[in-house]
Design a protein around this motif. Sequence first.
Motif, PDB file in Angstrom:
ATOM      1  N   ILE A 139      13.758   8.655   6.162  1.00 52.20           N
ATOM      2  CA  ILE A 139      12.360   8.603   5.799  1.00 52.20           C
ATOM      3  C   ILE A 139      12.205   9.090   4.304  1.00 52.20           C
ATOM      4  N   GLY A 140      13.021   9.875   3.757  1.00 50.93           N
ATOM      5  CA  GLY A 140      13.101  10.134   2.295  1.00 50.93           C
ATOM      6  C   GLY A 140      13.150   8.957   1.573  1.00 50.93           C
ATOM      7  N   ILE A 141      14.019   8.144   2.002  1.00 50.43           N
ATOM      8  CA  ILE A 141      14.258   6.829   1.094  1.00 50.43           C
ATOM      9  C   ILE A 141      13.058   5.869   1.166  1.00 50.43           C
ATOM     10  N   VAL A 142      12.346   5.661   2.548  1.00 50.78           N
ATOM     11  CA  VAL A 142      11.037   5.013   2.797  1.00 50.78           C
ATOM     12  C   VAL A 142      10.170   5.593   1.792  1.00 50.78           C
ATOM     13  N   ILE A 143       9.997   6.833   1.597  1.00 44.43           N
ATOM     14  CA  ILE A 143       9.083   7.521   0.848  1.00 44.43           C
ATOM     15  C   ILE A 143       9.254   7.211  -0.666  1.00 44.43           C
ATOM     16  N   GLY A 144      10.536   7.107  -1.064  1.00 43.93           N
ATOM     17  CA  GLY A 144      10.783   7.085  -2.477  1.00 43.93           C
ATOM     18  C   GLY A 144      10.531   5.571  -2.798  1.00 43.93           C
ATOM     19  N   MET A 145      11.118   4.572  -2.008  1.00 43.19           N
ATOM     20  CA  MET A 145      11.054   3.204  -2.122  1.00 43.19           C
ATOM     21  C   MET A 145       9.607   2.725  -2.126  1.00 43.19           C
ATOM     22  N   VAL A 146       8.888   3.176  -1.266  1.00 43.74           N
ATOM     23  CA  VAL A 146       7.419   2.836  -1.157  1.00 43.74           C
ATOM     24  C   VAL A 146       6.632   3.144  -2.788  1.00 43.74           C
ATOM     25  N   ILE A 147       6.869   4.526  -3.060  1.00 45.68           N
ATOM     26  CA  ILE A 147       6.367   5.030  -4.370  1.00 45.68           C
ATOM     27  C   ILE A 147       7.035   4.199  -5.336  1.00 45.68           C
ATOM     28  N   PHE A 148       8.064   3.795  -5.429  1.00 48.06           N
ATOM     29  CA  PHE A 148       8.515   3.146  -6.592  1.00 48.06           C
ATOM     30  C   PHE A 148       8.181   1.892  -6.690  1.00 48.06           C
ATOM     31  N   ALA A 149       7.965   1.104  -5.575  1.00 46.35           N
ATOM     32  CA  ALA A 149       7.716  -0.369  -5.265  1.00 46.35           C
ATOM     33  C   ALA A 149       6.284  -0.388  -5.481  1.00 46.35           C
ATOM     34  N   THR A 150       5.406   0.640  -5.326  1.00 46.39           N
ATOM     35  CA  THR A 150       3.953   0.487  -5.312  1.00 46.39           C
ATOM     36  C   THR A 150       3.620   0.740  -6.978  1.00 46.39           C
ATOM     37  N   ILE A 151       4.281   1.719  -7.539  1.00 35.82           N
ATOM     38  CA  ILE A 151       4.111   1.901  -9.077  1.00 35.82           C
ATOM     39  C   ILE A 151       4.622   0.665  -9.681  1.00 35.82           C
ATOM     40  N   ASP A 152       5.900   0.115  -9.252  1.00 35.11           N
ATOM     41  CA  ASP A 152       6.270  -1.131 -10.015  1.00 35.11           C
ATOM     42  C   ASP A 152       5.195  -2.404  -9.896  1.00 35.11           C
ATOM     43  N   GLN A 153       4.760  -2.367  -8.610  1.00 33.65           N
ATOM     44  CA  GLN A 153       3.783  -3.555  -8.388  1.00 33.65           C
ATOM     45  C   GLN A 153       2.342  -3.577  -9.206  1.00 33.65           C
ATOM     46  N   LEU A 154       1.877  -2.254  -9.043  1.00 33.10           N
ATOM     47  CA  LEU A 154       0.500  -2.009  -9.776  1.00 33.10           C
ATOM     48  C   LEU A 154       0.785  -2.051 -11.516  1.00 33.10           C
ATOM     49  N   THR A 155       1.747  -1.133 -11.998  1.00 39.92           N
ATOM     50  CA  THR A 155       1.656  -1.162 -13.207  1.00 39.92           C
ATOM     51  C   THR A 155       2.535  -2.389 -13.961  1.00 39.92           C
ATOM     52  N   MET A 161       0.856 -12.545   1.212  1.00 39.87           N
ATOM     53  CA  MET A 161       0.621 -12.007   0.220  1.00 39.87           C
ATOM     54  C   MET A 161       1.497 -12.612  -1.123  1.00 39.87           C
ATOM     55  N   VAL A 162       1.259 -12.057  -2.447  1.00 40.74           N
ATOM     56  CA  VAL A 162       1.843 -12.643  -3.412  1.00 40.74           C
ATOM     57  C   VAL A 162       2.480 -11.267  -4.070  1.00 40.74           C
ATOM     58  N   PHE A 163       3.864 -11.362  -4.076  1.00 42.67           N
ATOM     59  CA  PHE A 163       4.568 -10.087  -4.577  1.00 42.67           C
ATOM     60  C   PHE A 163       5.353 -10.422  -5.792  1.00 42.67           C
ATOM     61  N   LYS A 164       5.396  -9.032  -6.746  1.00 39.94           N
ATOM     62  CA  LYS A 164       6.552  -9.152  -7.768  1.00 39.94           C
ATOM     63  C   LYS A 164       7.701  -9.243  -7.090  1.00 39.94           C
ATOM     64  N   SER A 165       8.668  -9.957  -7.576  1.00 42.39           N
ATOM     65  CA  SER A 165      10.016 -10.162  -6.898  1.00 42.39           C
ATOM     66  C   SER A 165      10.658  -8.779  -6.519  1.00 42.39           C
ATOM     67  N   THR A 166      10.727  -7.872  -7.701  1.00 40.43           N
ATOM     68  CA  THR A 166      11.490  -6.477  -7.338  1.00 40.43           C
ATOM     69  C   THR A 166      10.654  -5.786  -6.578  1.00 40.43           C
TER      70      THR A 166
END
Length: 462
Positions: free
Chosen positions: A415-431, A55-60
């Motif tokens: 597990i909390g960090i995983v949820i937080g980081m995935v939410i953060f990365a997804t919002i960053d990637q999409l927006t 895939m192609v990711f935003k670096s952050t």
Amino acid sequence: MANLEKGSKKLLNAWAFYDWANSVYTLTIASSIFPIFYSALFVSQVEKTVPAFGMVFKSTALITYVTAFTFLVVAFTSPILSGIADYVGNKKNFMKFFCYVGGTGCIGLYWFSIDSIHLSLFFYFMGLIGYWGSLVFYNSYLPDIAYPEQQDSISAKGFSMGYIGSVTLLLLNLAMVMKPDWFGFDISISESIRETGTEGQIAEALKEAKNAASFQAMRISFITVGLWWILFSQYSFYVLPKGVSKGHKVTRAVVFNGLKELKLVWIQLKQNLRLKRYLTAFFVFSMAVQTIMLVAVYFGEEEINWGGADAKTQGLIVSILVIQLVAILGAFLTSVASSKFGNIKTLIVVNIIWMFLCFYAYFMETPMQFYLAAGFVGLVMGGVQSLARSTYSKFLPETEDTTSYFSFYDVAEKIGIVIGMVIFATIDQLTGSMRNAILFLFIFFLIGIVLLFRVPKEGELN
């Protein structure tokens, strides 16, 4: 070395000294030089993207996803490993293993590059899993080596020692990065440019040479982190007890003993209202705290208008130093506040500050605004970590199985960090904006505060 008596000054100091050894990872790799180094790899790109894993990711977003995956691995493996350690009675050997894996991973970051992104991310994975994996066993020592009345102060002392040690190495590394010629790095330019180039061309060539030397100095700093971590941890390994030997050997039957222990802890938690409610609150606010700490420099690098590459590097470095130095004071003040007002009330106030920091960060644009935020982050960063750990330790029931309880604590955190980081990365990637992602974390702190209010006092348990 013969085991020292519980509560002895030498034993407590040896435990706290591991923070001095391993905190260089969190400061140099997780929080400062590596994020700057990683961002510099994409400086020539407009969109800052990287192909990886098909895939192609935003670096952050990529580095955030990899971080989340690492925490997921830690969350699933730590109960198995802690169960084995508890069964055999050798938690120190596991702590050593993760220390050496992490230190080796840091050294491997010297070869980090976009061209070999998968191998590079594997070294990053090793450093991260080594750090957090070793903490499972390090934290579990706390109730074994300290009495309840000592745990707040020695936990805060550990974090303070960590900040002092990490800042000491960071200052050396920053001197290497900012003044590479002082350390023998080559910043010379070719004779042809020096003799025939214009004044502007010569200045530009010198700037490029210095940037290249600084970039190489960053790579060397990763090696110093790995060596520092491995070498200074030896004192802790020498003094800390191996564990309570039970004469057992590891067999296939005990590999998943940790999961069974985790299940037993969960059953016991249902009967301990205070610990259960506290752990729920911790799960929620910790996912936001750790996410912010892991992405703060990436946020500052991308979202703040620094006015130039050199100003950006210097500004981020100043911010990091502000956070670390203020954090020493923050850990001390939090310890004092908890002894006067109680752990839960202090945690509520700290979380309120974190909550407003998320809201403030959404509107930050200037370096001065970022410095102000860095000061408040430092004030509450060390405090919330040390107090959360010691509060959990205080709420534990009388038990010799501290490793399993702290494994449960770490699994909840990871597990909390995983949820937080995935939410953060997804919002960053999409927006395409980290601002939207960090504003969303406001919600977790608000929920965490509500849940902390529901933690009963000792007299309200029945």
